[in-house]
Design a protein around this motif. Sequence first.
Motif, PDB file in Angstrom:
ATOM      1  N   GLU A  16     -10.460  -4.577   0.380  1.00 62.15           N
ATOM      2  CA  GLU A  16      -9.515  -3.259  -0.324  1.00 62.15           C
ATOM      3  C   GLU A  16     -10.479  -2.113   0.022  1.00 62.15           C
ATOM      4  N   GLU A  19      -9.899  -1.347   3.722  1.00 68.65           N
ATOM      5  CA  GLU A  19      -8.321  -0.803   3.536  1.00 68.65           C
ATOM      6  C   GLU A  19      -8.483   0.628   3.267  1.00 68.65           C
ATOM      7  N   LYS A  20      -9.136   1.130   2.371  1.00 67.59           N
ATOM      8  CA  LYS A  20      -9.119   2.410   1.502  1.00 67.59           C
ATOM      9  C   LYS A  20      -9.985   3.341   2.108  1.00 67.59           C
ATOM     10  N   ARG A  31      -6.925  -1.246  11.746  1.00 69.38           N
ATOM     11  CA  ARG A  31      -5.804  -1.481  10.625  1.00 69.38           C
ATOM     12  C   ARG A  31      -5.049  -2.372  10.899  1.00 69.38           C
ATOM     13  N   LYS A  32      -4.562  -3.021  12.239  1.00 71.54           N
ATOM     14  CA  LYS A  32      -4.051  -4.036  12.330  1.00 71.54           C
ATOM     15  C   LYS A  32      -4.581  -5.356  11.900  1.00 71.54           C
ATOM     16  N   TYR A  33      -5.987  -5.612  12.170  1.00 72.18           N
ATOM     17  CA  TYR A  33      -6.701  -6.932  11.976  1.00 72.18           C
ATOM     18  C   TYR A  33      -6.671  -6.702  10.283  1.00 72.18           C
ATOM     19  N   LEU A  34      -6.868  -5.672   9.449  1.00 67.98           N
ATOM     20  CA  LEU A  34      -6.964  -5.589   8.098  1.00 67.98           C
ATOM     21  C   LEU A  34      -5.670  -6.058   7.656  1.00 67.98           C
ATOM     22  N   SER A  35      -4.642  -5.746   8.196  1.00 68.53           N
ATOM     23  CA  SER A  35      -3.273  -5.995   7.578  1.00 68.53           C
ATOM     24  C   SER A  35      -3.000  -7.643   7.787  1.00 68.53           C
ATOM     25  N   GLU A  36      -3.297  -8.077   8.966  1.00 69.60           N
ATOM     26  CA  GLU A  36      -3.245  -9.460   9.130  1.00 69.60           C
ATOM     27  C   GLU A  36      -4.138 -10.290   8.206  1.00 69.60           C
ATOM     28  N   ARG A  38      -5.390  -9.076   5.085  1.00 71.81           N
ATOM     29  CA  ARG A  38      -4.777  -9.163   4.013  1.00 71.81           C
ATOM     30  C   ARG A  38      -3.545 -10.066   3.642  1.00 71.81           C
ATOM     31  N   THR A  39      -2.764 -10.235   4.484  1.00 74.07           N
ATOM     32  CA  THR A  39      -1.761 -11.222   4.478  1.00 74.07           C
ATOM     33  C   THR A  39      -2.245 -12.660   4.075  1.00 74.07           C
ATOM     34  N   ASP A  42      -4.154 -12.641   0.464  1.00 72.07           N
ATOM     35  CA  ASP A  42      -3.169 -12.750  -0.638  1.00 72.07           C
ATOM     36  C   ASP A  42      -2.761 -14.238  -0.875  1.00 72.07           C
TER      37      ASP A  42
END
Length: 325
Positions: A16, A19-20, A31-36, A38-39, A42
């Motif tokens: 987190e 991400e922030k 940003r792309k890697y962090l989104s992947e 994160r999925t 979770d």
Amino acid sequence: MSRSDRNPLVHGSNLEQKEKHRTKYRDIDSRKYLSEIRTEYDKWHLANLQLIGPTSTPTIQDDEIIAKRVELFSIYKNFLDQQHYAEKFDSRSNLHSSVLEEFLYYLFKDLARDFGENTLIGKSHTFKDIFFVPPKYAEMLKRPYARIEKKDHDFVIGATIQASFQAATPPEQDEHPGEILALLKEEPENYSEVTVTGNIETHIFDIPVVVIECKTYLDKTMLEGSSRAAEDLKARNPNSLYVVLMEWIKLTSDVNLRKYKVDQIYVLRQQKNTDREFRYEETYVKNPINPTVVQHLFHKVRKHLKTDWTGGIEHGIQRGWLIDE
């Protein structure tokens, strides 16, 4: 450590923060890697919350539950350990190293919960020693000026202690009030700093009963540091358990493990360490995390937490040997 920082989901918190972050990790790849990530995180997090156990009461399902947690951990860890993620988020970011710490929280959360809501579990800045630093003798007669030396630990199960200190009249003298400080109150800026009210100072600190030090690999220098930390801990809390946990081992057979003060060393992959760049070669075979190793760890910790620690010399005399085995 502030109370708000006492989040056992250390890996999720690390993710987190990235991400922030206002300045770092803003490029397209990050940003792309962090989104992947994160999925997948979770999914891992939710699956572990839905899985209950083991608890303080042994059942025939315990090893099966632990094996399932190891399976979930392995899936997520293998995903995160892909080369492009490892190169983008290096060891200084703690993204990869914090996964093992959070896995331990999931492994022990239901066991710890059985001991009550005051149970301390997770990463902690714990008590190491106490010393006294009054500015001068006259001030020492007013209050002790105690200071708590602390030690960071990757994962602990323990208790939070609140202790008050004040200067007192020597027992052989008549009681008299002496000089009392004017009533004041100083709120601590950070967790475990002192609060002073009048001539009474109050400290809040963590006492670990179980310490698990998490490593990617363990070499001799690291082991020596762990041994010193274990010795310091046991000198202040003889009922503590100190364990070192790593994926790979970097020790040779000429190391005498018996001389070190740690209680156990667990190698999750049962494999010698290889430098990270070689782990991505096509010919490299990475052993899976063995659930049997994790099961042994869990049962050892549960037994320690449920053991009656009553002992001492008087108890030992009754049976004829003084040190528990």
